[in-house]
Design a protein around this motif. Sequence first.
Motif, PDB file in Angstrom:
ATOM      1  N   ILE A  13      47.225  15.928 -24.576  1.00  0.00           N
ATOM      2  CA  ILE A  13      46.190  16.674 -25.083  1.00  0.00           C
ATOM      3  C   ILE A  13      46.073  16.387 -26.491  1.00  0.00           C
ATOM      4  O   ILE A  13      44.846  16.221 -27.174  1.00  0.00           O
ATOM      5  CB  ILE A  13      46.687  18.108 -24.880  1.00  0.00           C
ATOM      6  CG1 ILE A  13      46.750  18.906 -23.526  1.00  0.00           C
ATOM      7  CG2 ILE A  13      45.840  19.127 -25.916  1.00  0.00           C
ATOM      8  CD1 ILE A  13      47.212  20.151 -23.026  1.00  0.00           C
ATOM      9  N   ALA A  14      47.126  15.896 -27.294  1.00  0.00           N
ATOM     10  CA  ALA A  14      46.908  15.688 -28.640  1.00  0.00           C
ATOM     11  C   ALA A  14      46.132  14.480 -28.765  1.00  0.00           C
ATOM     12  O   ALA A  14      45.270  14.315 -29.571  1.00  0.00           O
ATOM     13  CB  ALA A  14      48.372  15.221 -29.194  1.00  0.00           C
ATOM     14  N   ASP A  15      46.474  13.215 -27.994  1.00  0.00           N
ATOM     15  CA  ASP A  15      45.695  12.298 -27.875  1.00  0.00           C
ATOM     16  C   ASP A  15      44.012  12.310 -27.800  1.00  0.00           C
ATOM     17  O   ASP A  15      43.259  11.723 -28.268  1.00  0.00           O
ATOM     18  CB  ASP A  15      46.217  11.144 -26.878  1.00  0.00           C
ATOM     19  CG  ASP A  15      47.480  10.528 -27.286  1.00  0.00           C
ATOM     20  OD1 ASP A  15      47.915  10.618 -28.494  1.00  0.00           O
ATOM     21  OD2 ASP A  15      48.094  10.215 -26.314  1.00  0.00           O
ATOM     22  N   ASP A  16      43.611  13.116 -26.508  1.00  0.00           N
ATOM     23  CA  ASP A  16      42.292  13.383 -26.159  1.00  0.00           C
ATOM     24  C   ASP A  16      41.544  14.325 -27.223  1.00  0.00           C
ATOM     25  O   ASP A  16      40.398  14.020 -27.403  1.00  0.00           O
ATOM     26  CB  ASP A  16      42.327  14.298 -24.694  1.00  0.00           C
ATOM     27  CG  ASP A  16      42.856  13.448 -23.639  1.00  0.00           C
ATOM     28  OD1 ASP A  16      42.728  12.077 -23.908  1.00  0.00           O
ATOM     29  OD2 ASP A  16      43.027  13.853 -22.623  1.00  0.00           O
ATOM     30  N   SER A  17      42.433  14.795 -28.089  1.00  0.00           N
ATOM     31  CA  SER A  17      41.707  15.717 -29.161  1.00  0.00           C
ATOM     32  C   SER A  17      41.594  14.910 -30.225  1.00  0.00           C
ATOM     33  O   SER A  17      41.031  15.458 -31.503  1.00  0.00           O
ATOM     34  CB  SER A  17      42.427  17.051 -29.505  1.00  0.00           C
ATOM     35  OG  SER A  17      43.681  16.627 -29.965  1.00  0.00           O
ATOM     36  N   GLY A  18      41.855  13.580 -30.542  1.00  0.00           N
ATOM     37  CA  GLY A  18      41.772  12.903 -31.778  1.00  0.00           C
ATOM     38  C   GLY A  18      43.079  12.860 -32.391  1.00  0.00           C
ATOM     39  O   GLY A  18      43.079  12.392 -33.705  1.00  0.00           O
ATOM     40  N   GLY A  19      44.162  13.702 -31.986  1.00  0.00           N
ATOM     41  CA  GLY A  19      45.240  13.845 -32.913  1.00  0.00           C
ATOM     42  C   GLY A  19      46.267  12.862 -32.372  1.00  0.00           C
ATOM     43  O   GLY A  19      45.884  12.040 -31.842  1.00  0.00           O
ATOM     44  N   GLY A  20      47.643  13.128 -32.626  1.00  0.00           N
ATOM     45  CA  GLY A  20      48.612  12.359 -32.183  1.00  0.00           C
ATOM     46  C   GLY A  20      50.103  13.103 -32.231  1.00  0.00           C
ATOM     47  O   GLY A  20      50.038  14.311 -32.727  1.00  0.00           O
ATOM     48  N   VAL A  21      50.791  12.245 -32.006  1.00  0.00           N
ATOM     49  CA  VAL A  21      52.155  12.718 -32.061  1.00  0.00           C
ATOM     50  C   VAL A  21      52.966  11.880 -33.026  1.00  0.00           C
ATOM     51  O   VAL A  21      52.905  10.760 -32.972  1.00  0.00           O
ATOM     52  CB  VAL A  21      52.770  12.814 -30.578  1.00  0.00           C
ATOM     53  CG1 VAL A  21      54.525  13.139 -30.604  1.00  0.00           C
ATOM     54  CG2 VAL A  21      52.179  13.550 -29.570  1.00  0.00           C
ATOM     55  N   VAL A  22      53.729  12.715 -33.757  1.00  0.00           N
ATOM     56  CA  VAL A  22      54.606  11.878 -34.576  1.00  0.00           C
ATOM     57  C   VAL A  22      56.168  12.125 -34.376  1.00  0.00           C
ATOM     58  O   VAL A  22      56.360  13.303 -34.009  1.00  0.00           O
ATOM     59  CB  VAL A  22      54.290  12.332 -36.267  1.00  0.00           C
ATOM     60  CG1 VAL A  22      53.048  11.909 -36.705  1.00  0.00           C
ATOM     61  CG2 VAL A  22      54.675  13.610 -36.592  1.00  0.00           C
ATOM     62  N   ALA A  23      56.945  11.005 -34.857  1.00  0.00           N
ATOM     63  CA  ALA A  23      58.466  11.322 -34.814  1.00  0.00           C
ATOM     64  C   ALA A  23      59.015  11.151 -36.317  1.00  0.00           C
ATOM     65  O   ALA A  23      59.116   9.750 -36.518  1.00  0.00           O
ATOM     66  CB  ALA A  23      58.891  10.215 -33.606  1.00  0.00           C
ATOM     67  N   PRO A  24      58.900  12.066 -37.216  1.00  0.00           N
ATOM     68  CA  PRO A  24      59.201  11.715 -38.576  1.00  0.00           C
ATOM     69  C   PRO A  24      60.489  11.225 -38.765  1.00  0.00           C
ATOM     70  O   PRO A  24      61.466  11.389 -37.844  1.00  0.00           O
ATOM     71  CB  PRO A  24      59.119  13.037 -39.066  1.00  0.00           C
ATOM     72  CG  PRO A  24      59.161  14.120 -38.018  1.00  0.00           C
ATOM     73  CD  PRO A  24      58.687  13.420 -36.713  1.00  0.00           C
ATOM     74  N   PRO A  25      60.723  10.379 -39.926  1.00  0.00           N
ATOM     75  CA  PRO A  25      62.127   9.824 -39.898  1.00  0.00           C
ATOM     76  C   PRO A  25      63.087  11.083 -40.386  1.00  0.00           C
ATOM     77  O   PRO A  25      62.437  12.145 -40.872  1.00  0.00           O
ATOM     78  CB  PRO A  25      61.892   8.913 -41.355  1.00  0.00           C
ATOM     79  CG  PRO A  25      60.549   9.435 -41.798  1.00  0.00           C
ATOM     80  CD  PRO A  25      59.685   9.913 -40.658  1.00  0.00           C
ATOM     81  N   ARG A  26      64.125  10.996 -40.021  1.00  0.00           N
ATOM     82  CA  ARG A  26      65.189  11.994 -40.432  1.00  0.00           C
ATOM     83  C   ARG A  26      65.596  11.519 -41.674  1.00  0.00           C
ATOM     84  O   ARG A  26      66.399  10.849 -42.284  1.00  0.00           O
ATOM     85  CB  ARG A  26      66.399  11.692 -39.576  1.00  0.00           C
ATOM     86  CG  ARG A  26      66.172  11.936 -37.881  1.00  0.00           C
ATOM     87  CD  ARG A  26      65.752  13.275 -37.655  1.00  0.00           C
ATOM     88  NE  ARG A  26      66.308  14.519 -37.981  1.00  0.00           N
ATOM     89  CZ  ARG A  26      67.365  14.970 -37.421  1.00  0.00           C
ATOM     90  NH1 ARG A  26      67.602  14.703 -36.394  1.00  0.00           N
ATOM     91  NH2 ARG A  26      67.965  16.109 -38.089  1.00  0.00           N
TER      92      ARG A  26
END
Length: 57
Positions: A13-26
Motif C-alpha cells: 500500500i505504501a509503495d503503491d501510494s508513492g510513499g515508502g517504508v523506512v527503517a530508521p537508524p537506532r
Amino acid sequence: MTISEYVAVLVEIADDSGGGVVAPPRTVPDCRDDEDNLVLDLAAEVASSSSSRMTPT
C-alpha cells in the motif's frame, strides 16, 4: 492472516501510494522503554528527512 502477510500488504500500500517504508537508524537510547526509543528514532529520522527537502523562502 499472519503478521508477515499483514506487513507485506502495508508495504505494498505504501509503495503503491508513492510513499515508502523506512527503517530508521537506532539513534535515541534515552528511554528505558525500547518501544519509546523506536518512536523517537522514527521522529528523528522524519525530522531529518523533511528538513533536507525544505527550500529557503
